[in-house]
Motif scaffolding. Structure first.
Motif, mmCIF file in Angstrom:
data_model
loop_
_atom_site.group_PDB
_atom_site.id
_atom_site.type_symbol
_atom_site.label_atom_id
_atom_site.label_comp_id
_atom_site.label_asym_id
_atom_site.label_seq_id
_atom_site.Cartn_x
_atom_site.Cartn_y
_atom_site.Cartn_z
ATOM 1 N N UNK A 67 -21.045 8.721 25.141
ATOM 2 C CA UNK A 67 -20.086 7.762 25.697
ATOM 3 C C UNK A 67 -20.424 6.305 25.386
ATOM 4 N N UNK A 68 -21.410 6.065 24.558
ATOM 5 C CA UNK A 68 -21.784 4.680 24.263
ATOM 6 C C UNK A 68 -21.911 4.393 22.770
ATOM 7 N N UNK A 69 -22.095 5.437 21.957
ATOM 8 C CA UNK A 69 -22.260 5.243 20.515
ATOM 9 C C UNK A 69 -20.893 5.298 19.833
ATOM 10 N N UNK A 70 -20.349 4.139 19.377
ATOM 11 C CA UNK A 70 -19.009 4.143 18.787
ATOM 12 C C UNK A 70 -18.970 4.821 17.430
ATOM 13 N N UNK A 71 -17.939 5.653 17.238
ATOM 14 C CA UNK A 71 -17.731 6.335 15.964
ATOM 15 C C UNK A 71 -16.518 5.802 15.220
ATOM 16 N N UNK A 72 -15.442 5.536 15.967
ATOM 17 C CA UNK A 72 -14.186 5.093 15.369
ATOM 18 C C UNK A 72 -13.575 3.972 16.196
ATOM 19 N N UNK A 73 -12.713 3.195 15.526
ATOM 20 C CA UNK A 73 -11.920 2.166 16.192
ATOM 21 C C UNK A 73 -10.460 2.408 15.844
ATOM 22 N N UNK A 74 -9.592 2.386 16.847
ATOM 23 C CA UNK A 74 -8.163 2.533 16.617
ATOM 24 C C UNK A 74 -7.459 1.245 16.994
#
Length: 223
Positions: A68-75
């Motif tokens: 819940x804290x490591x970003x994978x994607x941005x929309x």
């Protein structure tokens, strides 16, 4: 609806048994297995991605890994009005510099959603006027896949193949001010371009349904 554990008794289709073709070879040695650590699910267990809004609107969202804290994607998306630029939705990898992996353009005059995935057109086509389901020919899985509405409220989504095995699910967080929902991926061995494809197509279906609900409520949407 938003649930923390994979569903087993909600009447979902049977689970996709896991990668078996050359696109997703099972690990033959410890070196070939997915990397270990808190961010890597076990190869044969589900993986859950979490979708959070950046602010109160749906214009910008971050998709994180299981922690819940490591970003994978941005929309990112624009208003989707007749005057807004296209594409309406862009999905990028959260790495720096950000790399666009897919886009979606919605239409008011057509039920087809124009998806572009890693620079190639991937038409996302309605399965019919009387069904809330969209299908596409998957380059990663090598078969036709279908996102369809699910759950009591119709806000949840499920991705199935022709054998009605579920590959991924989107569970909506209807009562959260900051979280949009979760994407459950059935198998930890689904990574790389296959995971990108699930995220791009799933987010496109999620935004299509949100726009449809807004339009029905008189808020408009589409181009």
């Amino acid at each position: 609806m938003d649930k923390e554990s994979p569903t087993k008794d909600k009447g979902h289709p049977p689970a996709y048994p896991g990668p078996s073709n050359s696109a997703f070879p099972p690990p033959t040695s410890k070196a070939a297995a997915p990397p270990s650590g808190p961010l890597a699910p076990a190869y044969n267990t589900p993986r859950i991605l979490h979708i959070y809004r950046d602010g109160l609107s749906h214009r910008h969202m971050t998709i994180t890994d299981m922690d819940k804290s490591h970003p994978l994607y941005q929309m990112d998306q624009n208003s989707g009005s007749v005057f807004s630029s296209k594409p309406h939705m862009t999905i990028s990898q959260a790495s720096s510099p950000r790399t666009t992996i897919g886009t979606a353009t919605f239409h008011s005059w057509s039920r087809t959603i124009d998806l572009e995935f890693h620079g190639h057109a991937m038409p996302f086509e309605s399965e019919g006027i009387f069904t809330r389901a969209y299908a596409y020919s998957s380059p990663a899985f090598g078969e036709r896949l279908r996102w369809e509405c699910d759950g009591i409220w119709g806000a949840d989504l499920v991705l199935v193949n022709a054998r009605k095995e579920w590959i991924a699910r989107f569970d909506a967080s209807l009562f959260s001010m900051s979280k949009t929902g979760k994407i459950h991926v059935v198998h930890g061995g689904i990574t790389g371009a296959a995971l990108d494809e699930i995220v791009v197509s799933g987010c496109a279906m999620m935004q299509h349904e949100r726009r449809r609900r807004s339009s029905s409520a008189g808020a408009g949407g589409g181009d």
